[in-house]
Scaffold this motif. Structure first.
Motif, PDB file in Angstrom:
ATOM      1  N   ALA A  19       0.821  -1.208   0.000  1.00 21.58           N
ATOM      2  CA  ALA A  19       0.000   0.000   0.000  1.00 21.58           C
ATOM      3  C   ALA A  19       0.850   1.251   0.000  1.00 21.58           C
ATOM      4  O   ALA A  19       0.429   2.290  -0.500  1.00 21.58           O
ATOM      5  N   ALA A  20       2.085   1.143   0.589  1.00 25.69           N
ATOM      6  CA  ALA A  20       2.938   2.316   0.685  1.00 25.69           C
ATOM      7  C   ALA A  20       3.670   2.625  -0.612  1.00 25.69           C
ATOM      8  O   ALA A  20       4.309   3.656  -0.730  1.00 25.69           O
ATOM      9  N   GLN A  21       3.615   1.677  -1.592  1.00 25.33           N
ATOM     10  CA  GLN A  21       4.287   1.908  -2.855  1.00 25.33           C
ATOM     11  C   GLN A  21       3.714   3.164  -3.527  1.00 25.33           C
ATOM     12  O   GLN A  21       2.505   3.313  -3.640  1.00 25.33           O
ATOM     13  N   LYS A  22       4.590   4.081  -3.988  1.00 25.60           N
ATOM     14  CA  LYS A  22       4.111   5.348  -4.543  1.00 25.60           C
ATOM     15  C   LYS A  22       5.073   5.876  -5.590  1.00 25.60           C
ATOM     16  O   LYS A  22       6.282   5.842  -5.409  1.00 25.60           O
ATOM     17  N   LEU A  23       4.509   6.367  -6.692  1.00 23.59           N
ATOM     18  CA  LEU A  23       5.282   6.961  -7.770  1.00 23.59           C
ATOM     19  C   LEU A  23       5.082   8.468  -7.729  1.00 23.59           C
ATOM     20  O   LEU A  23       3.969   8.957  -7.867  1.00 23.59           O
ATOM     21  N   SER A  24       6.171   9.210  -7.528  1.00 20.22           N
ATOM     22  CA  SER A  24       6.100  10.663  -7.403  1.00 20.22           C
ATOM     23  C   SER A  24       6.696  11.316  -8.648  1.00 20.22           C
ATOM     24  O   SER A  24       7.750  10.910  -9.122  1.00 20.22           O
ATOM     25  N   LYS A  50       8.917   6.609  -4.268  1.00 20.72           N
ATOM     26  CA  LYS A  50       8.796   6.941  -2.842  1.00 20.72           C
ATOM     27  C   LYS A  50       8.328   5.754  -2.018  1.00 20.72           C
ATOM     28  O   LYS A  50       8.013   5.892  -0.834  1.00 20.72           O
ATOM     29  N   GLY A  51       8.244   4.591  -2.654  1.00 20.40           N
ATOM     30  CA  GLY A  51       7.802   3.403  -1.940  1.00 20.40           C
ATOM     31  C   GLY A  51       8.912   2.741  -1.159  1.00 20.40           C
ATOM     32  O   GLY A  51      10.072   3.164  -1.190  1.00 20.40           O
ATOM     33  N   MET A  52       8.552   1.672  -0.490  1.00 22.61           N
ATOM     34  CA  MET A  52       9.497   0.951   0.372  1.00 22.61           C
ATOM     35  C   MET A  52      10.036  -0.306  -0.308  1.00 22.61           C
ATOM     36  O   MET A  52      10.735  -1.102   0.309  1.00 22.61           O
ATOM     37  N   GLY A  76      15.082   1.300  -7.592  1.00 13.60           N
ATOM     38  CA  GLY A  76      15.166   0.945  -6.185  1.00 13.60           C
ATOM     39  C   GLY A  76      14.315   1.834  -5.289  1.00 13.60           C
ATOM     40  O   GLY A  76      13.899   2.930  -5.673  1.00 13.60           O
ATOM     41  N   ALA A  77      14.055   1.361  -4.080  1.00 18.20           N
ATOM     42  CA  ALA A  77      13.251   2.109  -3.112  1.00 18.20           C
ATOM     43  C   ALA A  77      13.889   3.463  -2.812  1.00 18.20           C
ATOM     44  O   ALA A  77      15.077   3.535  -2.505  1.00 18.20           O
ATOM     45  N   GLY A  78      13.104   4.533  -2.952  1.00 16.46           N
ATOM     46  CA  GLY A  78      13.576   5.882  -2.652  1.00 16.46           C
ATOM     47  C   GLY A  78      14.407   6.529  -3.738  1.00 16.46           C
ATOM     48  O   GLY A  78      14.788   7.695  -3.615  1.00 16.46           O
ATOM     49  N   ASP A  79      14.696   5.817  -4.824  1.00 16.66           N
ATOM     50  CA  ASP A  79      15.577   6.350  -5.866  1.00 16.66           C
ATOM     51  C   ASP A  79      14.843   7.297  -6.822  1.00 16.66           C
ATOM     52  O   ASP A  79      13.650   7.143  -7.085  1.00 16.66           O
ATOM     53  N   LYS A  80      15.617   8.257  -7.372  1.00 16.42           N
ATOM     54  CA  LYS A  80      15.098   9.142  -8.407  1.00 16.42           C
ATOM     55  C   LYS A  80      15.449   8.565  -9.775  1.00 16.42           C
ATOM     56  O   LYS A  80      16.452   7.863  -9.924  1.00 16.42           O
ATOM     57  N   GLY A 105       3.704   1.065  -9.044  1.00 18.28           N
ATOM     58  CA  GLY A 105       3.730   2.200  -8.121  1.00 18.28           C
ATOM     59  C   GLY A 105       2.425   2.950  -8.045  1.00 18.28           C
ATOM     60  O   GLY A 105       2.259   3.839  -7.226  1.00 18.28           O
ATOM     61  N   SER A 106       1.460   2.627  -8.918  1.00 13.60           N
ATOM     62  CA  SER A 106       0.156   3.279  -8.881  1.00 13.60           C
ATOM     63  C   SER A 106      -0.882   2.343  -9.478  1.00 13.60           C
ATOM     64  O   SER A 106      -0.585   1.552 -10.375  1.00 13.60           O
ATOM     65  N   LYS A 107      -2.099   2.439  -8.983  1.00 17.30           N
ATOM     66  CA  LYS A 107      -3.166   1.554  -9.446  1.00 17.30           C
ATOM     67  C   LYS A 107      -3.587   1.894 -10.870  1.00 17.30           C
ATOM     68  O   LYS A 107      -3.932   1.026 -11.655  1.00 17.30           O
ATOM     69  N   LYS A 108      -3.570   3.194 -11.219  1.00 20.35           N
ATOM     70  CA  LYS A 108      -3.961   3.630 -12.540  1.00 20.35           C
ATOM     71  C   LYS A 108      -2.738   4.162 -13.295  1.00 20.35           C
ATOM     72  O   LYS A 108      -1.759   4.574 -12.676  1.00 20.35           O
TER      73      LYS A 108
END
Length: 353
Positions: A19-24, A50-52, A76-80, A105-108
């Motif tokens: 759930a914490a996985q996130k694409l910024s 921005k995920g773990m 990788g986790a936290g990488d740009k 990293g995102s559902k859509k």
């Protein structure tokens, strides 16, 4: 706590990283400005995982075959990371191209957009406007007001050109009380040029010698201050030497300096370099060095004496630091203000290249 509640709680903990996985994404739209016919243009998008856990990019699908994409498969986790879209520019006029990013990293899907305009011919303004702040081109990177006397109101002009695709409202931000600016025209259409006139009110300068600040050139009202749009400003206010009229000039101090240029083009692999300059008072009254200032960082100066009786001498020791001098944006110089009516201002230039 019953067994069923414990099992549900443990399942929630197991699922938490998912759930914490996130694409910024910093900006989902990039304006590429102008390009020429069949001159491909590239938009670079800055993203971050921005995920773990590891981010897997399944695909980046553009909306037409005229656009190519480049992207990493895993992050990788936290990488740009970056995604690049390149439009082939084989059609004249405005373009608006999109690409859908699908990942874990995102559902859509996340959509990236590049836009701009393709012209039959793109004029090269680099000769007249060698500097750029994005789509705003200009002919100078700094403002200098040299040899200013109290009461003077000198004006420096910056010539600008809108090299973008939308109208700009150029303005100068963070003006100190002694500076004022007028922009003409107030609205700058694409492809049009204008001027920014910046006036110095010397009466509002507090001290003789060097005064430095920075102003910021914005393309639109409300733009944020950043280093990309910073313009250094320097003003040198000369001292009032009315005490030495023509009748008294024979009795005035006279500064003789051994050099006004220092060569720091090579440090020979060392981190710093030192040069000495000799100052002599060849006049008939005491010589006073009231101000000793530097225009940039990367320099250190020491002066043996600030007051020299007739016939006396002293040494100005100048040390340059290679790492800091390699980063300066303006010309490194040293300023001395004296009571010699023939040399109220002495500038020592530092040669780097």
């Amino acid at each position: 706590m019953n067994k069923r509640l414990i099992i549900i709680s443990l399942m929630a903990l197991v699922l938490l990283p998912v759930a914490a996985q996130k694409l910024s994404i910093e900006n989902t739209t990039v304006n590429c400005g102008r390009t020429g016919f069949e001159q491909p243009v590239t938009a670079t998008f800055e993203l971050r995982n921005k995920g773990m856990r590891k981010l897997v990019i399944e695909n980046v699908r553009p909306d037409c075959g005229c656009t190519a994409v480049e992207f990493p498969k895993e992050v990788g986790a936290g990488d740009k990371f970056t995604i690049r879209m390149t439009y082939d520019a084989r059609q004249l006029g405005h373009f608006h191209k999109m690409a859908a990013v699908t990942s874990n990293g995102s559902k859509k899907p996340v959509y990236l957009t590049m836009k701009g305009v393709v012209l039959a011919e793109v004029l090269d303004y680099t000769g007249d406007y060698p500097l750029s702040m994005g789509d705003l081109l200009l002919d100078k990177a700094e403002l200098e007001y040299d040899d200013v006397n109290k009461g003077d109101t000198p004006v420096e002009e910056i010539h600008i050109l809108n090299n973008g695709t939308s109208t700009m409202t150029p303005n100068v931000m963070h003006l100190p009380p002694y500076l004022s600016a007028i922009v003409k025209p107030e609205k700058l259409a694409p492809g049009r040029s204008g001027t920014i006139s910046v006036m110095l009110d010397s009466e509002k300068l507090r001290d003789y010698g060097l005064t430095q600040t920075s102003v910021y050139l914005a393309k639109q009202l409300g733009d944020k201050v950043s280093a990309d749009i910073e313009m250094p400003v320097s003003a040198v206010l000369l001292p009032d030497l009315k005490n030495y009229e023509t009748t008294n000039k024979d009795m005035a101090p006279q500064l003789q300096i051994s050099a006004t240029d220092i060569d720091f083009t090579s440090f020979g692999g060392k981190s710093k370099k030192t040069a000495d300059i000799t100052l002599v008072n060849t006049g008939r009254s005491p010589l006073s060095i009231s101000s000793l200032q530097m225009f940039t960082s990367g320099l250190k100066v020491t002066l043996g004496k600030r007051e020299l009786a007739p016939g006396q001498s002293t040494v100005l020791k100048v040390t340059g630091y290679a790492n800091e001098l390699s980063k300066v944006r303006t010309r490194p110089r040293i300023l001395m203000i004296t009571n010699d009516p023939d040399h109220p201002k002495i500038v020592v230039n530092i040669k780097l290249k």
